[in-house]
Enzyme design. Structure first.
Site, PDB file in Angstrom:
ATOM      1  N   CYS A  41       0.937  -1.281  -0.114  1.00  0.00           N
ATOM      2  CA  CYS A  41      -0.064  -0.018   0.028  1.00  0.00           C
ATOM      3  C   CYS A  41       0.910   1.304   0.034  1.00  0.00           C
ATOM      4  O   CYS A  41       1.727   1.396   0.754  1.00  0.00           O
ATOM      5  CB  CYS A  41      -0.968   0.136   1.234  1.00  0.00           C
ATOM      6  SG  CYS A  41      -1.912   1.378   1.365  1.00  0.00           S
ATOM      7  N   HIS A  58      -9.080  -3.846  -2.040  1.00  0.00           N
ATOM      8  CA  HIS A  58      -8.203  -2.984  -1.111  1.00  0.00           C
ATOM      9  C   HIS A  58      -8.564  -1.501  -1.036  1.00  0.00           C
ATOM     10  O   HIS A  58      -8.645  -1.017   0.098  1.00  0.00           O
ATOM     11  CB  HIS A  58      -6.646  -3.447  -1.644  1.00  0.00           C
ATOM     12  CG  HIS A  58      -5.717  -2.471  -1.003  1.00  0.00           C
ATOM     13  ND1 HIS A  58      -4.683  -3.309  -0.247  1.00  0.00           N
ATOM     14  CD2 HIS A  58      -5.486  -1.178  -1.057  1.00  0.00           C
ATOM     15  CE1 HIS A  58      -3.650  -2.366   0.143  1.00  0.00           C
ATOM     16  NE2 HIS A  58      -4.247  -1.047  -0.377  1.00  0.00           N
ATOM     17  N   GLU A  59      -8.787  -0.938  -2.389  1.00  0.00           N
ATOM     18  CA  GLU A  59      -9.113   0.674  -2.386  1.00  0.00           C
ATOM     19  C   GLU A  59     -10.229   0.880  -1.760  1.00  0.00           C
ATOM     20  O   GLU A  59     -10.683   1.529  -1.174  1.00  0.00           O
ATOM     21  CB  GLU A  59      -9.000   0.721  -3.788  1.00  0.00           C
ATOM     22  CG  GLU A  59      -7.722   0.781  -4.381  1.00  0.00           C
ATOM     23  CD  GLU A  59      -6.538   1.502  -3.733  1.00  0.00           C
ATOM     24  OE1 GLU A  59      -6.661   2.310  -3.091  1.00  0.00           O
ATOM     25  OE2 GLU A  59      -5.311   0.928  -3.952  1.00  0.00           O
ATOM     26  N   HIS A  77     -10.053   1.482   1.832  1.00  0.00           N
ATOM     27  CA  HIS A  77      -9.594   2.666   2.243  1.00  0.00           C
ATOM     28  C   HIS A  77     -10.873   3.656   2.494  1.00  0.00           C
ATOM     29  O   HIS A  77     -10.713   4.430   3.374  1.00  0.00           O
ATOM     30  CB  HIS A  77      -8.764   3.235   1.118  1.00  0.00           C
ATOM     31  CG  HIS A  77      -7.264   2.821   1.208  1.00  0.00           C
ATOM     32  ND1 HIS A  77      -6.423   3.202   2.411  1.00  0.00           N
ATOM     33  CD2 HIS A  77      -6.467   2.018   0.506  1.00  0.00           C
ATOM     34  CE1 HIS A  77      -5.405   2.456   1.964  1.00  0.00           C
ATOM     35  NE2 HIS A  77      -5.251   2.086   0.820  1.00  0.00           N
TER      36      HIS A  77
END
Length: 174
Positions: free
Chosen positions: A94, A136-137, A140
């Site tokens: 990341c 993953h994004e 966030h």
């Protein structure tokens, strides 16, 4: 277009939940252009707006290899659904947790709905690396980092490693 600063752990802004975007307009497109330029400059494959300090539900991504032509993707107000039951481990890293990599299991297939760069409604099935990256994004946007899936000890070590790297960069810049 401008390269923006990428926030790193333990910056508390990274733990904020991002807010939906009301409309795709020129200001938002400028943000997405900046995010893409920032991501490319950092050799990343995905970046969420919160990573540059903007708590909006916006993601940019480009999974093209270094020897391929760029294929930028834009995801505004993305929604994931219908994850596959099959989990696959992938080594993740990341831009907000530089120099740290670890294996994370995620569904290898997931449905995504979003608005694109021009505000058009889109939907598709993400598989493989695309599925991993979008999840993953998306984390966030919920204030979750990939290291949050690790044991407490591994997470603490990761944060300490980033602090050490950042301190070294600051010393080198002085």
């Amino acid at each position: 277009m401008a390269i923006r600063e990428i926030l790193t752990v333990p910056d508390p802004i990274l733990k904020e939940v991002s807010q939906p975007v009301d409309q795709v307009d020129d200001d938002l497109r400028e943000l997405m252009d900046d995010m893409l330029q920032t991501m490319y400059a950092a050799d990343g494959i995905g970046l969420a707006a919160i990573q540059v300090g903007v708590p909006k539900r916006v993601i940019v991504m480009d999974l093209a290899g270094s020897d391929e032509e760029a294929k930028p993707r834009y995801f505004v107000n993305p929604v994931l659904s219908d994850p596959s039951d099959t989990l696959k481990p992938y080594e993740e890293g990341c831009l907000s947790v530089p120099t740290v990599y670890d294996e994370i299991e995620r569904p290898d297939r997931i449905h995504i709905q979003y608005l694109d760069y021009d505000g058009n409604e889109c939907e598709e099935i993400a598989e493989g690396m695309f599925a991993v990256c979008i999840q993953h994004e998306m984390d966030h946007l919920e204030g979750v980092l990939f290291i949050d899936y690790l044991s407490r000890l591994k997470r603490q070590r990761a944060v300490q490693k980033v602090k050490k790297v950042e301190k070294s960069k600051d010393r080198d810049a002085a």
